[in-house]
Design an enzyme around this catalytic site. Structure first.
Site, PDB file in Angstrom:
ATOM      1  N   MET A 102      -0.042  48.738   6.117  1.00 30.19           N
ATOM      2  CA  MET A 102      -1.086  48.925   7.130  1.00 30.19           C
ATOM      3  C   MET A 102      -2.142  47.819   7.006  1.00 30.19           C
ATOM      4  O   MET A 102      -3.227  47.919   7.576  1.00 30.19           O
ATOM      5  CB  MET A 102      -1.739  50.297   6.970  1.00 30.19           C
ATOM      6  N   HIS A 106      -3.771  44.041  -0.828  1.00 25.42           N
ATOM      7  CA  HIS A 106      -4.285  43.851  -2.185  1.00 25.42           C
ATOM      8  C   HIS A 106      -3.091  43.536  -3.093  1.00 25.42           C
ATOM      9  O   HIS A 106      -1.942  43.440  -2.618  1.00 25.42           O
ATOM     10  CB  HIS A 106      -5.062  45.085  -2.652  1.00 25.42           C
ATOM     11  N   HIS A 110       0.209  45.492  -2.621  1.00 24.47           N
ATOM     12  CA  HIS A 110       1.061  45.027  -1.519  1.00 24.47           C
ATOM     13  C   HIS A 110       1.740  43.703  -1.895  1.00 24.47           C
ATOM     14  O   HIS A 110       2.917  43.496  -1.622  1.00 24.47           O
ATOM     15  CB  HIS A 110       0.232  44.770  -0.257  1.00 24.47           C
ATOM     16  N   LYS A 156       3.092  54.296  -5.626  1.00 28.02           N
ATOM     17  CA  LYS A 156       1.823  55.004  -5.432  1.00 28.02           C
ATOM     18  C   LYS A 156       2.006  56.149  -4.424  1.00 28.02           C
ATOM     19  O   LYS A 156       1.440  57.217  -4.572  1.00 28.02           O
ATOM     20  CB  LYS A 156       0.722  54.063  -4.951  1.00 28.02           C
TER      21      LYS A 156
HETATM   22  P1  AMP Z   1      -0.230  50.967   2.902  1.00 26.87           P
HETATM   23  O1  AMP Z   1      -0.724  49.664   3.450  1.00 26.87           O
HETATM   24  O2  AMP Z   1      -1.274  51.742   2.170  1.00 26.87           O
HETATM   25  O3  AMP Z   1       0.532  51.773   3.919  1.00 26.87           O
HETATM   26  O4  AMP Z   1       0.839  50.572   1.798  1.00 26.87           O
HETATM   27  C1  AMP Z   1       1.931  49.766   2.096  1.00 26.87           C
HETATM   28  C2  AMP Z   1       2.890  49.786   0.926  1.00 26.87           C
HETATM   29  O5  AMP Z   1       2.221  49.297  -0.236  1.00 26.87           O
HETATM   30  C3  AMP Z   1       3.374  51.209   0.594  1.00 26.87           C
HETATM   31  O6  AMP Z   1       4.745  51.168   0.265  1.00 26.87           O
HETATM   32  C4  AMP Z   1       2.525  51.580  -0.590  1.00 26.87           C
HETATM   33  O7  AMP Z   1       3.133  52.529  -1.453  1.00 26.87           O
HETATM   34  C5  AMP Z   1       2.390  50.225  -1.283  1.00 26.87           C
HETATM   35  N1  AMP Z   1       1.221  50.232  -2.162  1.00 26.87           N
HETATM   36  C6  AMP Z   1      -0.045  50.619  -1.845  1.00 26.87           C
HETATM   37  N2  AMP Z   1      -0.843  50.578  -2.933  1.00 26.87           N
HETATM   38  C7  AMP Z   1      -0.058  50.161  -3.965  1.00 26.87           C
HETATM   39  C8  AMP Z   1      -0.289  49.925  -5.362  1.00 26.87           C
HETATM   40  N3  AMP Z   1      -1.482  50.117  -5.913  1.00 26.87           N
HETATM   41  N4  AMP Z   1       0.747  49.503  -6.116  1.00 26.87           N
HETATM   42  C9  AMP Z   1       1.983  49.323  -5.559  1.00 26.87           C
HETATM   43  N5  AMP Z   1       2.264  49.528  -4.260  1.00 26.87           N
HETATM   44  C10 AMP Z   1       1.261  49.941  -3.472  1.00 26.87           C
END
Ligand code: AMP
Length: 284
Positions: free
Chosen positions: A29, A33, A36, A156
């Site tokens: 999304m 960081h 990602h 996570k």
């Molecule tokens: P999001 O942008 O929050 O939807 O996350 C995108 C992807 O990054 C998802 O597969 C999350 O599980 C992964 N992700 C988010 N935070 C972390 C983290 N701290 N460590 C590893 N993967 C992460």
């Protein structure tokens, strides 16, 4: 060099030039960081073509959640991906960042992909009943559009990963999924785009989530599983949204023969909802 696509039709044209087994996908999304970036690096290492999608998916937000205020930082994200592109010079990277939700859900869109049953009713689903339907619907569509043979997700969001794994299995989708380890701040707090909502004081309080999960892990490794369960139940009665021990293979309830555990916790700090988890294998 990064190819950026804002329209689905342009993205589809780009993808048409490649075979599935060369394409790796990292759905996000945005507001990227190091968590990602660890997924993107792994994808770049393993595939000729890496697709990063950046889409704040309205279907996975419930009413009253932070859809409007969710951080949207496309330029910053492109810079971060650009720094990886300069390392992986022999690989192709494309970013699909739909300019508007209608690129994914055009007028008249009325389909939902939904995984049913226990796995989609427990833990986060209790307070976010439609969240996972939104996730599976968008991820299914991103699998289709990207034609990827492999996709990368973070541990996570453990429950999300298990639900996506079930969808992929049940629908016999031609894609392999990899779950990457949680990337943390030095303090132990799992990196999340939502951490920036925390004040300094809240940030300190949030460390309790990780510490508590570690306490449960210690009990399990000492073979005190029953004690660990009682400890979790008591904290759930206090202020954890949930703190539970499940079978890490399928999120089923644990029993006397379980050896692969996952401890999953959710703590609300002010208006910020934090999740974390830890796998434990007692044969290890
Ligand atoms: P999001 O942008 O929050 O939807 O996350 C995108 C992807 O990054 C998802 O597969 C999350 O599980 C992964 N992700 C988010 N935070 C972390 C983290 N701290 N460590 C590893 N993967 C992460």
């Amino acid at each position: 060099m990064i190819n950026l696509y804002r329209r689905t039709s342009d993205f589809k044209n780009y993808i048409n030039g490649f075979d599935s087994h060369h394409i790796g996908l990292v759905p996000t999304m945005g507001n990227l960081h190091s968590g990602h970036l660890s997924l993107i690096k792994e994808c770049l290492s393993n595939h000729e073509v890496t697709i990063v999608t950046i889409f704040v998916n309205p279907k996975q937000f419930s009413k009253g959640e932070d859809l409007d205020s969710y951080p949207r930082t496309l330029d910053q994200d492109l810079n971060l991906i650009g720094s990886l592109a300069r390392i992986f010079t022999n690989k192709k990277i494309a970013v699909f960042a739909p300019s508007d939700p209608s690129q994914i859900y055009p007028d008249g869109f009325s389909s939902t992909i939904s995984v049913e049953g226990n796995i989609a009713e427990i833990l986060c689903a209790k307070s976010r009943p439609d969240h996972f339907k939104g996730v599976t619907t968008v991820v299914y569509k991103l699998f289709q559009l990207s034609k990827a043979g492999h996709a990368y997700f973070g541990q996570k969001d453990f429950q999300q990963f298990k639900i996506l794994e079930k969808m992929t299995h049940d629908l016999e989708l031609n894609i392999n999924l990899t779950m990457m380890p949680i990337v943390r701040e030095e303090s132990g707090l799992a990196l999340s785009s939502r951490n920036q909502y925390l004040t300094d004081d809240q940030r300190n309080k949030s460390l309790r989530l990780r510490k508590t999960i570690n306490q449960v892990k210690d009990l399990i490794t000492q073979n005190k599983v029953k004690e660990a369960q009682v400890f979790c139940q008591n904290l759930e009665k206090e202020d954890f949204e949930y703190l539970q021990i499940k079978n890490s293979k399928n999120l089923n309830q644990i029993n006397d023969t379980t050896t692969d555990f996952v401890i999953l916790g959710c703590l609300n700090i002010g208006l910020t909802r934090l999740i974390d988890n830890q796998m434990v294998n007692i044969n290890a």
